[in-house]
Design an enzyme around this catalytic site. Structure first.
Site, PDB file in Angstrom:
ATOM      1  N   ASP A  12      10.576   3.989   6.393  1.00 38.66           N
ATOM      2  CA  ASP A  12      10.184   4.059   4.993  1.00 38.66           C
ATOM      3  C   ASP A  12       8.638   4.015   4.985  1.00 38.66           C
ATOM      4  O   ASP A  12       8.030   3.612   5.991  1.00 38.66           O
ATOM      5  CB  ASP A  12      10.786   2.836   4.277  1.00 38.66           C
ATOM      6  CG  ASP A  12      10.126   2.558   2.947  1.00 38.66           C
ATOM      7  OD1 ASP A  12      10.020   3.502   2.150  1.00 38.66           O
ATOM      8  OD2 ASP A  12       9.709   1.403   2.717  1.00 38.66           O
ATOM      9  N   ASP A  14       6.118   3.166   1.783  1.00 37.30           N
ATOM     10  CA  ASP A  14       5.521   2.082   0.989  1.00 37.30           C
ATOM     11  C   ASP A  14       6.133   0.733   1.350  1.00 37.30           C
ATOM     12  O   ASP A  14       7.356   0.563   1.278  1.00 37.30           O
ATOM     13  CB  ASP A  14       5.767   2.302  -0.504  1.00 37.30           C
ATOM     14  CG  ASP A  14       4.981   3.459  -1.053  1.00 37.30           C
ATOM     15  OD1 ASP A  14       3.910   3.232  -1.615  1.00 37.30           O
ATOM     16  OD2 ASP A  14       5.446   4.602  -0.904  1.00 37.30           O
TER      17      ASP A  14
HETATM   18  O1  M1P Z   1       8.350   3.361  -1.971  1.00 40.93           O
HETATM   19  C1  M1P Z   1       8.658   4.617  -2.463  1.00 40.93           C
HETATM   20  C2  M1P Z   1       8.364   4.683  -3.929  1.00 40.93           C
HETATM   21  O2  M1P Z   1       6.971   4.893  -4.081  1.00 40.93           O
HETATM   22  C3  M1P Z   1       6.540   4.997  -5.386  1.00 40.93           C
HETATM   23  O3  M1P Z   1       6.836   3.810  -6.059  1.00 40.93           O
HETATM   24  P1  M1P Z   1       5.840   2.962  -6.984  1.00 40.93           P
HETATM   25  O4  M1P Z   1       4.805   3.875  -7.508  1.00 40.93           O
HETATM   26  O5  M1P Z   1       6.742   2.370  -8.009  1.00 40.93           O
HETATM   27  O6  M1P Z   1       5.242   1.887  -6.101  1.00 40.93           O
HETATM   28  C4  M1P Z   1       7.241   6.124  -6.086  1.00 40.93           C
HETATM   29  O7  M1P Z   1       6.805   7.329  -5.510  1.00 40.93           O
HETATM   30  C5  M1P Z   1       8.742   5.991  -5.949  1.00 40.93           C
HETATM   31  O8  M1P Z   1       9.380   7.147  -6.434  1.00 40.93           O
HETATM   32  C6  M1P Z   1       9.133   5.817  -4.539  1.00 40.93           C
HETATM   33  O9  M1P Z   1      10.509   5.554  -4.446  1.00 40.93           O
END
Ligand code: M1P
Length: 251
Positions: A12, A14
Site C-alpha cells: 500500500d 499512504d
Molecule cells: O491511502 C489511499 C487513499 O489516499 C487518499 O486518501 P486521503 O486523501 O483521504 O488521505 C485518496 O487518494 C484515497 O482515495 C485513497 O484510498
C-alpha cells in the site's frame, strides 16, 4: 535480476511507504529498489489514482521501477512500464446511479460543520469516486486538523453508514480512504481486485503490507484474503524495519 525468488511483495502507499499524501523518503525508496527488488518482485497497490502515485513515489519512472503498479486498487494496472488495463465505474453503475450517489453526498456534506471546508469535495476517477468532506484542495495543516476532528467525531464513519443505508440496493462499496476521504467503488473493486492480474504468474507467495487493515479500512479485504501473507504496519519506518527482518537485511 536473475535469482529473484518467485515471491511478490505488494505495498500500500499512504501510511505504509509514505505519510498520507507525502513523498516517499529517499532512504526507503533506495532500500526498496536496491535491497528488496533484487530479492523478490515488488508492486504497489493504492486506492489513489496514477497522478498521485507518481507524485508520491518520485516520478513517472515508478512504473518501470516497480514490477507492478496497481492504481485505484488495480482497476488501473501498469506492469513493466506499460498501462495494461483499466475499467470505468461509469460503465459499471451508469449515469443515473452515479448522479444519485453524487447528489446525496453533496447534500450530506453540505450539512456538516467542520473546522474548515475548502474545494474539490468530489473527485471522479476511472474506477471510483472519492468523497472528501474537508475538500481535497485543503492545505496540509487543514488535512491534519480534519483528521484529528474526524477521529474524535467519526465524521467519515457516519458518512459511510449513511451511504450504505441509502445505497444498500446497489452493488457499491463505501470505504474510508486514507486520512480525509471516503472511497466509493463497485463491490469487488477493493484491493483484492489487483490479485487477478498476477494470478497467471504463479507466485509461490504474495506478501501484502498495509496500515488500514481494520474493517472499513481500504486494506481490510486484501489483508484478510487467503491468497496473501499479510503484514500490518503502522508507518513507513515500520515497513522499513519489518522488511529488514523478513529479508534478513542488516542495514
Ligand atoms: O491511502 C489511499 C487513499 O489516499 C487518499 O486518501 P486521503 O486523501 O483521504 O488521505 C485518496 O487518494 C484515497 O482515495 C485513497 O484510498
Amino acid at each position: 535480476m536473475i535469482g529473484r525468488k518467485n515471491i511478490l511483495f505488494l505495498f500500500d502507499v499512504d501510511g505504509t511507504l509514505t505519510k498520507p499524501r507525502q513523498v516517499i523518503s529517499n532512504d526507503l525508496k533506495e532500500f526498496l529498489l536496491n535491497k528488496v527488488k533484487p530479492r523478490v518482485f515488488i508492486g504497489l497497490v493504492s486506492g489513489s489514482d496514477y497522478p498521485k502515485i507518481v507524485e508520491q513515489m518520485g516520478g513517472e519512472h515508478v512504473t518501470n521501477q516497480f514490477d507492478y503498479v496497481f492504481c485505484e486498487n488495480g482497476v488501473v494496472h501498469y506492469s513493466n512500464g506499460e498501462l495494461k488495463s483499466s475499467e470505468s465505474i461509469l460503465n459499471f453503475i451508469g449515469e443515473k446511479t452515479l448522479q444519485s450517489v453524487i447528489n446525496f453526498s453533496l447534500g450530506y456534506m453540505s450539512q456538516l460543520e467542520l473546522p474548515a471546508k475548502r474545494g474539490n469535495f468530489i473527485e471522479f476517477r476511472s474506477s471510483m469516486i472519492n468523497m472528501c468532506p474537508v475538500g481535497r484542495s485543503c492545505s496540509q495543516a487543514e488535512r491534519d486538523e480534519f483528521s484529528k476532528f474526524d477521529m474524535e467525531h467519526k465524521i467519515r464513519a457516519k458518512f459511510v453508514e449513511a451511504l450504505q443505508a441509502k445505497f444498500s440496493e446497489t452493488k457499491l462499496k463505501f470505504a474510508l480512504g486514507g486520512q480525509i476521504s471516503v472511497d466509493v467503488f463497485p463491490e469487488g473493486w477493493d484491493k483484492t481486485y489487483c490479485l487477478q492480474h498476477v494470478a497467471n504468474e504463479n507466485f509461490d507467495e504474495i506478501h501484502f503490507f498495509g496500515d488500514k487493515t481494520m474493517p472499513g479500512g481500504n486494506d481490510y479485504e486484501i489483508y484478510n484474503d487467503e491468497r496473501t501473507i499479510s503484514h500490518k504496519v503502522i508507518s513507513a519506518e515500520d515497513t522499513h524495519n519489518q522488511l529488514r527482518q523478513i529479508l534478513n537485511i542488516n542495514i
